[in-house]
Enzyme design. Structure first.
Site, PDB file in Angstrom:
ATOM      1  CB  CYS A 165      -0.937   0.012   1.207  1.00  0.00           C
ATOM      2  SG  CYS A 165      -1.923  -1.481   1.372  1.00  0.00           S
ATOM      3  CG  HIS A 179      -6.445   0.554  -0.500  1.00  0.00           C
ATOM      4  ND1 HIS A 179      -5.418   1.331  -0.998  1.00  0.00           N
ATOM      5  CD2 HIS A 179      -5.857  -0.307   0.386  1.00  0.00           C
ATOM      6  CE1 HIS A 179      -4.272   0.957  -0.450  1.00  0.00           C
ATOM      7  NE2 HIS A 179      -4.518  -0.041   0.384  1.00  0.00           N
ATOM      8  CB  CYS A 203      -0.637   1.184   7.505  1.00  0.00           C
ATOM      9  SG  CYS A 203      -2.316   0.800   6.981  1.00  0.00           S
TER      10      CYS A 203
END
Length: 392
Positions: A90, A348, A378
């Site tokens: 990510c 996402h 994160c």
């Protein structure tokens, strides 16, 4: 060291994985589309780009084979423009931006593109899992191979962040996204993308194809209520993470043009803001969600920043528990934290998200006539990236 300017940003709209408009779009045309558009928005000839660095959380299959180089070629940058694909899950997008920024700051190049791309639809459900787990390391650190939902449930339980608090946060995030859409903020970021999607008939099971123009994010649910969220079953037994308080699996791509700030001024280009730097942090893999706070604290110490210096905060919504933990740990004011909602509503696409945060936060600083922002993301394995942005 040279100042590094961000002179253009764009992204595709974010599509639902498997069911959305990008469910059979190869990563190359998706990434090439934003590379082409962001260069046009900057007003630059694509061939002046000296490197293209793309973040990708799952760099295999449709997003493999050094997609950065291949997307640069397909975008029309020319054979002389190299490309690099990186993976920090990510955090990949912000890391891509940091690599480009560092090369510019050190005088190694003047113009580069940083971006992120993810096709969860075509990759995540077809991963090569041959020898995926290495048992000696798994024995020492089992959390390395936990799902992200397992890590979120662990953090929620250990730090007493209850289901009701998570769901209440989601309702507010959905409202903020709806307000941003209504104000036309997200439309300013999005470059329409025509593609062909796969459609399954619910009654017959027949699969067909149709051409679509993706112009809006598919994920937001403006009618979300606490009652509706509370009715959802947890993904894991005795857990608190549900489909409603976790970020959605999604497809998409985003890119920024970064360049030497002096050169941008000489060319009279619009500067969205300056990329001042990035810092990292790592924690136990099973506590992935909590790594944002120490990454941001390290970033602020490095740049000599106080809490009151910051005008906008963007804390990753991997899960509601992620944002809630890090907001409480840092004590960021809610009125300037995630002001336009986040990934729980929007979705996402792993490699894309950091670039979306970078570009959208700079645009929001401009709307508010403010100057300093911090982004924290994160990432799998118990890590986090944090970036400091400034608008002059």
């Amino acid at each position: 060291m040279r100042d590094v300017a961000v002179v253009a940003y764009c992204r595709t709209a974010i599509a639902k994985a498997r069911r959305g408009a990008l469910n059979q779009t190869h990563g190359i045309p998706m990434a090439a589309h934003v590379i082409r558009e962001v260069t046009a928005r900057a007003g630059l000839d694509p061939q002046v780009v000296e490197d293209v660095v793309l973040g990708c959380g799952l760099p295999e299959g449709a997003t493999g084979h050094n997609i950065a180089r291949n997307a640069a070629l397909f975008s029309g940058c020319g054979t002389g423009v190299p490309g690099l694909t990186i993976n920090r899950y990510c955090g990949s997008g912000l890391n891509a931006a940091s690599i480009v920024a560092n090369r510019i700051a050190n005088g190694e190049m003047q113009v580069g593109i940083a971006g992120g791309v993810e096709s969860i639809s075509l990759v995540q459900f077809n991963l090569n899992l041959n020898h995926f787990v290495y048992e000696p390391l798994q024995h020492q650190f089992p959390g390395v191979w936990w799902t992200m939902i397992q890590t979120a449930d662990y953090v929620a339980d250990r730090y007493a962040i209850g289901r009701e608090a998570q769901d209440a946060y989601v309702v507010e995030s959905q409202k903020r996204v709806a307000a941003a859409i209504s104000a036309g903020k997200l439309a300013q970021e999005i470059t329409p993308f025509e593609t062909v999607m796969s459609v399954k008939d619910k009654e017959t099971g027949e699969i067909s194809e149709k051409t679509v123009l993706l112009t809006e994010d598919e994920g937001p649910r403006p009618g979300t209520t606490l009652e509706g969220l509370s009715s959802l079953e947890p993904v894991n037994a005795r857990g608190t993470v549900t489909a409603g308080n976790a970020s959605q699996l999604s497809d998409g791509a985003a890119a920024v043009v970064m360049m030497d700030a002096e050169l941008a001024a000489q060319k009279n280009l619009t500067v969205l803001g300056l990329f001042r730097g990035m810092q990292l942090a790592a924690v136990a893999p099973k506590e992935m969600s909590i790594a944002v706070a120490p990454a941001i604290q390290r970033l602020m110490k490095h740049h000599g920043l106080a809490m009151g210096d910051i005008d906008l905060w963007e804390l990753h919504e991997a899960f509601a528990v992620t944002t809630l933990f890090n907001q409480a740990e840092l004590d960021t004011p809610w009125e300037i934290t995630n002001v336009n909602g986040g990934a729980i509503a929007l979705g996402h696409p792993y490699g894309m998200s950091g670039i979306r945060y970078l570009g959208s936060t700079l645009m929001e600083l401009d709307r508010r006539n403010k100057h300093k922002a911090i982004i924290g993301v994160c990432t799998a394995g118990g890590m986090a990236t944090a970036a400091y942005l400034e608008r002059s």
